[in-house]
Design a protein around this motif. Structure first.
Motif, short mmCIF file in Angstrom:
data_model
loop_
_atom_site.label_atom_id
_atom_site.label_comp_id
_atom_site.label_asym_id
_atom_site.label_seq_id
_atom_site.Cartn_x
_atom_site.Cartn_y
_atom_site.Cartn_z
N ILE A 3 0.83 -1.22 0.00
CA ILE A 3 0.00 0.00 0.00
C ILE A 3 0.86 1.26 0.00
O ILE A 3 0.50 2.26 -0.63
CB ILE A 3 -0.99 -0.03 1.19
N ILE A 4 2.01 1.22 0.65
CA ILE A 4 2.89 2.40 0.70
C ILE A 4 3.48 2.68 -0.68
O ILE A 4 3.54 3.83 -1.12
CB ILE A 4 3.98 2.22 1.76
N LYS A 5 3.90 1.62 -1.38
CA LYS A 5 4.43 1.81 -2.73
C LYS A 5 3.35 2.32 -3.67
O LYS A 5 3.61 3.15 -4.54
CB LYS A 5 4.99 0.50 -3.26
N ARG A 6 2.14 1.83 -3.51
CA ARG A 6 1.03 2.27 -4.35
C ARG A 6 0.71 3.75 -4.12
O ARG A 6 0.49 4.51 -5.06
CB ARG A 6 -0.19 1.41 -4.05
N ILE A 7 0.68 4.17 -2.86
CA ILE A 7 0.43 5.57 -2.53
C ILE A 7 1.56 6.45 -3.06
O ILE A 7 1.32 7.52 -3.62
CB ILE A 7 0.23 5.75 -1.01
N ALA A 8 2.81 5.99 -2.90
CA ALA A 8 3.96 6.75 -3.40
C ALA A 8 3.90 6.89 -4.92
O ALA A 8 4.20 7.96 -5.47
CB ALA A 8 5.26 6.09 -2.97
N LEU A 9 3.51 5.82 -5.61
CA LEU A 9 3.39 5.89 -7.07
C LEU A 9 2.35 6.91 -7.49
O LEU A 9 2.60 7.73 -8.37
CB LEU A 9 3.03 4.51 -7.63
N HIS A 10 1.19 6.89 -6.84
CA HIS A 10 0.14 7.85 -7.21
C HIS A 10 0.52 9.28 -6.84
O HIS A 10 0.20 10.21 -7.58
CB HIS A 10 -1.19 7.45 -6.58
N LEU A 11 1.18 9.48 -5.73
CA LEU A 11 1.65 10.83 -5.38
C LEU A 11 2.65 11.34 -6.41
O LEU A 11 2.60 12.50 -6.81
CB LEU A 11 2.25 10.84 -3.98
N PHE A 12 3.56 10.47 -6.84
CA PHE A 12 4.53 10.86 -7.86
C PHE A 12 3.82 11.21 -9.17
O PHE A 12 4.12 12.22 -9.80
CB PHE A 12 5.54 9.73 -8.09
N LEU A 13 2.87 10.37 -9.57
CA LEU A 13 2.15 10.63 -10.81
C LEU A 13 1.31 11.91 -10.74
O LEU A 13 1.26 12.68 -11.70
CB LEU A 13 1.26 9.44 -11.17
#
Length: 154
Positions: A3-13
């Motif tokens: 979930i942390i990687k997913r949130i980080a990916l969406h924040l980056f995008l």
């Protein structure tokens, strides 16, 4: 994926989508490319790319096809509307209607090949995007006709 990687990916995008268009606009506005119709809006392509990424994450094939077709049609239509003017050919102004109804032949071919599910998905995509494309084409034709009347004041 955690979930942390997913949130980080969406924040980056999301940050990329928010920062990239103003940077591209600023760069193009200081070059000779700013005179080309539609070039100042080219940074806005990051929005449909992000929405397309989100649409590809859907589990339903029907929703994925409909959304990707709608995103492509709207993106091309709005860039066409931004770049059109008095000298734009009528075929270009009919582009949103053509793109909205382009899935009808695909549905017919899929039906002839006995791919019933793909035919239904293409038909639904055309039923959603077709009327919107027709409305955008009418708007484009009307706006091109109104831009020819340069002496009118609104």
């Amino acid at each position: 994926m955690s979930i942390i990687k997913r949130i980080a990916l969406h924040l980056f995008l999301i940050l990329l989508v928010m920062i990239l268009p103003p940077l591209i606009y600023d760069y193009i506005s200081h070059t000779d490319l700013s005179n080309v119709p539609g070039m100042l809006m080219i940074g806005g392509l990051s929005y449909p790319v992000y929405f397309s990424y989100l649409a590809t994450r859907l589990h339903s094939a029907r929703a994925r096809l409909i959304l990707l077709h709608l995103i492509a049609m709207l993106t091309i239509s709005f860039f066409m509307l931004d770049a059109s003017g008095r000298t734009t050919p009528l075929v270009v102004l009919l582009l949103p209607a053509i793109l909205g109804l382009i899935m009808l032949p695909a549905a017919a071919m899929a039906r002839l090949r006995k791919q019933r599910e793909l035919a239904i998905n293409c038909l639904w995509s055309s039923l959603v995007s077709g009327p919107l494309g027709l409305i955008l084409s009418i708007l484009a034709i009307y706006s091109a006709g109104m831009s020819a009347m340069s002496g009118m004041r609104w």
